[in-house]
Design a protein around this motif. Structure first.
Motif, PDB file in Angstrom:
ATOM      1  N   GLU A  70      -5.318  -0.374  10.566  1.00 19.92           N
ATOM      2  CA  GLU A  70      -6.190  -1.561  11.057  1.00 19.92           C
ATOM      3  C   GLU A  70      -5.034  -2.967  10.504  1.00 19.92           C
ATOM      4  OE1 GLU A  70      -8.613  -2.126   7.345  1.00 19.92           O
ATOM      5  OE2 GLU A  70     -10.393  -1.152   8.449  1.00 19.92           O
ATOM      6  N   GLU A  71      -3.853  -2.537   9.581  1.00 16.29           N
ATOM      7  CA  GLU A  71      -2.316  -3.807   9.972  1.00 16.29           C
ATOM      8  C   GLU A  71      -1.932  -3.787  11.440  1.00 16.29           C
ATOM      9  OE1 GLU A  71      -2.163  -6.440   8.097  1.00 16.29           O
ATOM     10  OE2 GLU A  71      -4.458  -6.059   6.693  1.00 16.29           O
ATOM     11  N   TYR A  72      -1.659  -2.313  11.877  1.00 17.77           N
ATOM     12  CA  TYR A  72      -1.043  -1.450  13.121  1.00 17.77           C
ATOM     13  C   TYR A  72      -1.846  -2.669  13.857  1.00 17.77           C
ATOM     14  CZ  TYR A  72       1.949   1.804  10.382  1.00 17.77           C
ATOM     15  OH  TYR A  72       2.657   2.164   9.758  1.00 17.77           O
ATOM     16  N   GLY A  73      -2.911  -2.705  14.140  1.00 20.12           N
ATOM     17  CA  GLY A  73      -3.183  -3.231  15.051  1.00 20.12           C
ATOM     18  C   GLY A  73      -3.193  -4.809  14.864  1.00 20.12           C
ATOM     19  N   ARG A  74      -3.667  -5.260  13.976  1.00 22.56           N
ATOM     20  CA  ARG A  74      -3.188  -6.859  14.126  1.00 22.56           C
ATOM     21  C   ARG A  74      -2.034  -6.965  14.585  1.00 22.56           C
ATOM     22  NH1 ARG A  74      -3.311  -9.964   8.544  1.00 22.56           N
ATOM     23  NH2 ARG A  74      -3.607 -12.608   9.285  1.00 22.56           N
ATOM     24  N   LEU A  75      -0.846  -6.280  13.838  1.00 19.82           N
ATOM     25  CA  LEU A  75       0.344  -7.084  14.614  1.00 19.82           C
ATOM     26  C   LEU A  75       0.051  -6.632  15.856  1.00 19.82           C
ATOM     27  CD1 LEU A  75       2.536  -4.883  11.580  1.00 19.82           C
ATOM     28  CD2 LEU A  75       2.305  -7.493  12.187  1.00 19.82           C
ATOM     29  N   SER A 114      -5.775   2.071   6.482  1.00 24.19           N
ATOM     30  CA  SER A 114      -5.743   0.482   5.898  1.00 24.19           C
ATOM     31  C   SER A 114      -4.774   0.258   6.399  1.00 24.19           C
ATOM     32  CB  SER A 114      -5.463   0.314   4.813  1.00 24.19           C
ATOM     33  OG  SER A 114      -4.883  -1.144   4.229  1.00 24.19           O
ATOM     34  N   ALA A 115      -3.642   0.778   6.637  1.00 28.38           N
ATOM     35  CA  ALA A 115      -2.610   1.025   7.214  1.00 28.38           C
ATOM     36  C   ALA A 115      -2.532   0.454   8.839  1.00 28.38           C
ATOM     37  CB  ALA A 115      -0.684   1.768   7.659  1.00 28.38           C
ATOM     38  N   GLU A 133       0.740  -1.461  -0.024  1.00 27.01           N
ATOM     39  CA  GLU A 133      -0.276   0.105   0.148  1.00 27.01           C
ATOM     40  C   GLU A 133       1.132   1.146  -0.211  1.00 27.01           C
ATOM     41  OE1 GLU A 133      -2.167  -0.420   3.563  1.00 27.01           O
ATOM     42  OE2 GLU A 133      -4.039  -1.816   2.459  1.00 27.01           O
ATOM     43  N   ALA A 134       1.774   1.463   0.805  1.00 28.87           N
ATOM     44  CA  ALA A 134       2.967   2.476   0.052  1.00 28.87           C
ATOM     45  C   ALA A 134       3.879   2.831  -0.457  1.00 28.87           C
ATOM     46  CB  ALA A 134       4.040   1.908   2.074  1.00 28.87           C
TER      47      ALA A 134
END
Length: 480
Positions: free
Chosen positions: A295-300, A292-293, A272-273
C-alpha cells in the motif's frame, strides 16, 4: 550564477557604451567642425573670387570706354590703360588687336606676357571669359578677357594676382586642420569623461546586482533615485527579482513538502520492517507486513507519477493537442470508470454535460477523474455528484458539484496547493497524496483555462473548469 552573469553583462555594457559614446561624440564633433569650416572656406573662396571678378569686369569696361574715346590716339589709349592698371596693385591690363598685336599695356612688366610661360589663351567668341592661370607654383592669377567687334576686332585682357588669396586660403586650411585635430582630442577626452559620468548609475546598478544572492532576493533596486533612462530597467529588474523570489520560495516549499511527504511512508515501511524482524513471525504476519508495504509502495508510486506530471506540465514548451471533443461522451467515460465505486458508496453520478470542448482527451479525463475521486471520498452515502456544462463568452465550463461535507473557509485559498489536504487524517491514511487538485490546476493552465472552487461546510463543493472556446483545432505536442 544568474546574478553573476547579469553583473558581468552590466559591466561589459557599461564599458562598451562609454567607448561607443566617446567615439560617436568625437566623430560628431569632427564632422560638425569640418562641415562648418568647409562651408566657411567655400564661402570665403567664392567671395574672394567674386570681388576679383568685379574688379576685372570694371577694368574691362573702363578700358573699353577709353578705347572708344581714343580710337585714333594710341598714346592716349596707353595712358588711360596705365592709369587703370595703377589704381589697384596686382592688376595687369593689355589690349590686343590683330594683326598688330598688343596696342596698349597697363604696366611695363607683365608677368603673364614676359615670363618663360607666356599667356597664350584668347577667347574665341565675343562673350566675356574668365579663367585661372598659374605661371609658377606660387604665382596665381585670375584672368578675364572680352572680344569686342570691329574692323579689326579688339580683345581686352585683364588679370589680377591671386597669390595672396591663395596664401591666405592655405593658412586657413592649416588652421582648420589644426582646429579639427584639437577638437578631436578635446572631444575624445570630454566625451569619455561625460560618458563615464553618464554611465555611473549603470555601474552602480551592476554593483548592487553583484551584491545580491539567493538570500537577498527580497531586495529591490528601483527604490533608489535612478535616472529616467534606467528607471524602467530597475523596475523590470525588480519584477525579475520578484519572479525569482516566488519561484525560489515555491521550489523551497516544494522540496520541503516532498521531503515531508516521502518521509512518512518511508518511516512506516521502516517501522513495519523493524517490527517484523524484531522476532520470529508467522507467515500470516509476514504477509500482512508485505501487504501494508505494498500500500505504501503504491502511494509512493502515485506520488512520484503526480510529481513528474507537474514538473513536465510546468515546462515553458509544454503544449497540447486540443481537438474538439464531445463533452458528454468524455464525462460518460469517466463516470463509467468510477461507477462501481459510486455504487459501493451508494452515491449517484449524474451526467448533464453537452457541447464540444477543445481539450486533450487524456488530460481532460485525468482532471475529471481527480475531481470525481475527491468528490466520492467526501460525499456520504445517499449523496449525489453531478457534472454539467455551461457556455460563457469565449468559455465552455465543465462544472462538477457534489453534496458532500464541503471545505472550511480557511482551507479554500490553499486547496490547489501541492500536498495540501484539508483532512490531514485522510492523507495520513493513504487515501490521497494532496496533489489531485494541483494536477487539475496544471491541466487547466496547459489548456489556457482555469479551475475555480466554491464550497460550503455541510452543503457541498463545486469545481468549475473553464476551457477557452477554439474555433479550429490547434496541433501541438503533448507532454509525456
Amino acid at each position: 550564477m544568474f546574478l553573476k552573469d547579469a553583473t558581468e553583462a552590466f559591466r561589459r555594457v557599461t564599458g562598451s557604451i562609454a567607448v561607443r559614446l566617446t567615439l560617436w561624440y568625437a566623430l560628431l564633433s569632427v564632422l560638425l567642425i569640418v562641415a562648418a569650416g568647409g562651408t566657411l572656406y567655400w564661402v570665403l573662396v567664392e567671395q574672394l573670387q567674386q570681388v576679383d571678378s568685379q574688379i576685372l569686369s570694371s577694368k574691362i569696361h573702363a578700358v573699353h570706354s577709353a578705347l572708344g574715346r581714343h580710337a585714333g590716339n594710341a598714346a592716349a589709349l596707353r595712358h588711360e590703360t596705365q592709369l587703370e592698371a595703377s589704381t589697384i596693385r596686382g592688376v595687369f591690363i593689355w589690349v590686343s588687336r590683330p594683326p598688330v598685336g598688343i596696342i596698349a599695356r597697363g604696366r611695363d612688366f607683365n608677368p603673364l606676357l614676359d615670363s618663360s610661360r607666356p599667356f597664350t589663351k584668347s577667347p574665341n567668341t565675343l562673350q566675356k571669359k574668365e579663367w585661372k592661370w598659374k605661371i609658377h607654383d606660387h604665382d596665381h592669377y585670375l584672368v578675364m578677357a572680352q572680344r569686342f567687334a570691329g574692323n579689326p576686332s579688339t580683345t581686352i585682357y585683364v588679370a589680377i594676382s591671386t597669390t595672396q588669396n591663395a596664401q591666405f586660403l592655405a593658412i586657413y586650411r592649416r588652421a582648420l586642420l589644426l582646429a579639427t585635430t584639437l577638437v578631436l582630442l578635446a572631444a575624445v577626452a570630454a566625451g569619455y569623461l561625460i560618458a563615464r559620468r553618464a554611465m555611473r548609475p549603470v555601474a552602480r546598478l551592476a554593483q548592487i546586482i553583484d551584491g545580491l544572492s539567493a538570500r537577498q532576493l527580497h531586495r529591490r533596486v528601483a527604490d533608489e533615485p535612478w535616472p529616467s533612462e534606467l528607471r524602467n530597467l530597475a523596475t523590470n529588474f525588480d519584477r525579475l527579482l520578484g519572479r525569482l523570489e516566488t519561484s525560489f520560495n515555491r521550489i523551497s516549499r516544494f522540496s520541503a513538502d516532498i521531503a515531508h511527504e516521502l518521509r512518512t511512508p518511508l518511516h512506516i515501511l521502516r517501522g513495519e520492517a523493524e517490527i517484523a524482524l524484531s522476532r520470529g513471525r508467522s507467515p500470516a504476519d509476514y504477509q500482512t507486513c508485505i501487504e501494508s508495504a505494498m500500500e505504501e509502495y503504491g502511494r509512493l508510486s502515485r506520488m512520484v507519477d503526480a510529481l513528474l506530471f507537474l514538473a513536465r506540465a510546468e515546462q515553458p514548451d509544454a503544449q497540447l493537442d486540443t481537438p474538439l471533443l464531445d463533452s458528454r461522451e468524455e464525462v460518460a467515460a469517466v463516470c463509467a470508470f468510477y461507477q462501481a465505486m459510486a455504487d459501493e458508496s451508494d452515491i449517484t453520478l449524474v451526467n448533464k454535460a453537452s457541447g464540444p470542448v477543445a481539450a486533450n482527451p487524456g488530460l481532460l479525463r485525468r482532471a475529471l477523474g481527480n475531481l470525481l475521486g475527491n468528490a466520492l471520498r467526501h460525499t456520504p452515502a445517499g449523496g449525489q455528484i453531478s457534472i454539467r456544462t455551461a457556455i460563457q463568452p469565449s468559455l465552455l465550463q465543465i462544472i462538477v458539484s457534489d453534496s458532500g461535507s464541503g471545505i472550511a473557509p480557511e482551507d479554500l485559498p490553499h486547496v490547489f496547493d501541492r500536498f495540501y489536504c484539508a483532512d490531514a487524517a485522510r492523507l495520513r491514511q493513504g487515501q490521497g497524496t494532496g496533489l489531485g487538485l494541483a494536477i487539475v490546476r496544471s491541466i487547466m493552465q496547459l489548456h489556457g483555462g482555469e479551475a475555480t472552487l466554491q464550497s460550503e461546510l455541510g452543503t457541498g463543493t463545486t469545481v468549475t473548469l473553464s476551457f477557452p472556446i477554439i474555433a479550429a483545432e490547434t496541433p501541438s505536442s503533448q507532454p509525456r
